[in-house]
Design a protein around this motif. Sequence first.
Motif, PDB file in Angstrom:
ATOM      1  N   LEU A  13       0.785  -1.323  -0.010  1.00 26.30           N
ATOM      2  CA  LEU A  13       0.102  -0.039   0.175  1.00 26.30           C
ATOM      3  C   LEU A  13       0.704   1.176   0.014  1.00 26.30           C
ATOM      4  O   LEU A  13       0.577   2.274  -0.890  1.00 26.30           O
ATOM      5  N   SER A  55      -6.730  10.064   3.328  1.00 24.09           N
ATOM      6  CA  SER A  55      -5.499   9.301   3.405  1.00 24.09           C
ATOM      7  C   SER A  55      -4.828   9.441   4.790  1.00 24.09           C
ATOM      8  O   SER A  55      -4.841  10.660   5.618  1.00 24.09           O
ATOM      9  N   GLU A  80      -6.503  -1.281   0.994  1.00 25.36           N
ATOM     10  CA  GLU A  80      -7.016  -0.625   2.052  1.00 25.36           C
ATOM     11  C   GLU A  80      -8.500  -1.509   2.822  1.00 25.36           C
ATOM     12  O   GLU A  80      -8.510  -1.601   3.893  1.00 25.36           O
ATOM     13  N   GLU A  98      -8.310  -2.900   6.219  1.00 22.88           N
ATOM     14  CA  GLU A  98      -9.424  -2.551   7.114  1.00 22.88           C
ATOM     15  C   GLU A  98      -9.848  -3.823   7.797  1.00 22.88           C
ATOM     16  O   GLU A  98     -10.270  -3.992   9.025  1.00 22.88           O
TER      17      GLU A  98
END
Length: 752
Positions: free
Chosen positions: A282, A350, A423, A427
């Motif tokens: 990421l 972000s 993400e 998450e």
Amino acid sequence: MRVKSLEISGFKSFAKKSTFEFGADISAIVGPNGSGKSNVAEALRFVLGEQSLKSMRGKRTEDLIFNGSKSAERQNRAKVTINFDNRDRTFPVDFDEVSIAREIHRDASSEYFLNGSSVRLKDVIELLASVHIGASGHHIISQGEADRILNSSAKDRRAMIEDALGLKIYHWKILESEKKLLKTEENMRQSESLRREIAPHIKFLKKQVEKVEQARTLRDELGAMYGDYLKREETYIKHTREKLHGEKETLERELHVANEALAHADSLRGVQTKESAEVAELVRVRAETGAVRRERDDLGRKIGRLEGMIEYEERRMNAPVEQHEKVVSAEEAENLAQNLYDELGYAEGSEDYLYIKGVVSAMRGKVGKFLEHIRGEQGAQGPSEAALKALDDLRNEHKTLLGSQQNLEDLIMGFEKKMRELEAMLEQKRTETTDAERASFEFRAKKQEITLRLGMVREHIENFARDEVAFREELREGGILVGRSILDYVNMAIEEEQALAEPRAEQESRRKKIERTKIRLEDIMGGGSGEDIMKEYEEAVERDAFLARELEDLKTSAESLRDLMRGLEDELGAQFKDGIKKINKQFGEFFALMFGGGTASLEVAIEKKKKKSDTDIERMLEGGEAMEAQEEEQEEGIEVAVSLPHKKIRGLQMLSGGERALTSIALIFAVSQVNPPPFLVLDETDAALDEANSKKYGDMVATLAKYSQLIVITHNRETMSRAGIIYGVTMGSDAISKLLSIKFEEAEALAK
């Protein structure tokens, strides 16, 4: 019982061994004066245990040993042996012949032998006393000793008569009893003194014993209190130990489980999430997206400038007049605003700091370029070919840049898609991590709680260990004060549930009560057990009781001795009176025989003597005042009453020498007949007699020979004629006595 023989060796003048055989009823020993005849009588005294050297005409022991002469060496020892015929068992020994010997040396040592075995003088005296003979008895009458009975005082005469009657044993027993009585009375005084001495000590010890008994009662109470206290304390300790150790083991197991659960939760949390592959991917994608966006933004700024330049050039080309104002198109402003809005929107959502920084930097760059654009100058002239060509170039460049921008937008969209996917994955992991963190927090809280509880339990165990130490110390101290019986508390029965349910304050109250009792006990005993005091008191009481019993026994013994002495004195008096009667009978007969009539008798006389009182003696010692008070004491004695025929003589003081000699001989012979000895030695008792009286003396000797064996030492022919054996004693120039013997029976047989 008869005397068989007498052996003399080294005694006085008998340097060589000489043996006298006494086989006849009357044996005579004759010889000139100084030949050593009387030494035979002294040898008899010597072997029978005589201790007085004076009675044997000596001053030292050496005087009894042959001392040598010009032609003979002196002897170093002297030995006399007398042999008795004991077939009738007169002596209380189981021998047909009894031999008694005595040997002396120049170092004054003396030895006695009985049948060849060494014995004590006491043994010899006791053996001879059993037949009423001894070294100084009435059975040995020396020259000049016959008259001694008449010349003695009444008291001494009584003693001689008692000795002849064999009553000396009573005096000896009375004397021994008196000595024992004195010793007993002394022991009584000592016992009474000892009792008086120990009485205060016993009184003191009794008080101490009362304290000890009080302490024992207190110790019993303390033992009972200790029993209840220790049983309850042991129950509490046993239960508490099991409870605390059980809790500790349970909490340790729970802590172990919590640690394992916490480790598992921590593993689920992903403590290293920032370093995971997804995060790295990421970050990489965001970095690349940021770089592309910056490139796009740069390209967008270029496109915007180109568009501004193109619009400016077109406006400038189409405008008829010079434009002095700077103009910005609405599209340019809108594009700039939209671009800023989008970038800020991305940055707002972000969490990447680098990305946000990159966005801010890119926005500054765009705003800077926009400012540069609007600040640029615009000419007022018409389009030229060069301007048109430049406009076309701008338009072509713009078109190229739009293509590049589109490519960048497509690339950004791909990156954004990739970021959304990453993400989403992150998450999901964050959700899982949050649950793990929640569980980890819960487990950490639980671990902390368990650790806290475990610490409290361990602290309780440490405190409890002190209780156990205190319990053992109390048990040790109780054992010292109460003894091993304190261990009996284990057999006591109590309600354990009730004991465990009661507050500890109750047990503490019991302990304090025990401490107070211990202090009282120590105050009484002073730290000692009291056993020594009890033992000392018991010993003192026992000693006092022993002394009391001993004193009572001594009193009884003293009374018995007094009774014995009274009995002996009564017996002595009775036998003495009876003996006097018998002596008077014989004395009268012998006296009449000697004097051809007349009477003679012994009479008991009482003499009164003045006795100084103790006060008078003290006065005399202090210096001497005349005595005023005197005590009289009475003494019994023996007086001799004689009445000669044809003469008015009634007292010994009126007799002539010959008459006194005959009277003394008659008395001695009379005494001898009352208690006849086994043998009788007469040493020149007839020396003072004339020829007429010698015959009477010979008749009396013949009469005596019927009752006792006679050994006579004489010069008298009449006396010699009555003997069955005559031993002649002579002495030559060597000063040694020599022995010759004549047996009349053998001589008569030879003559016939």
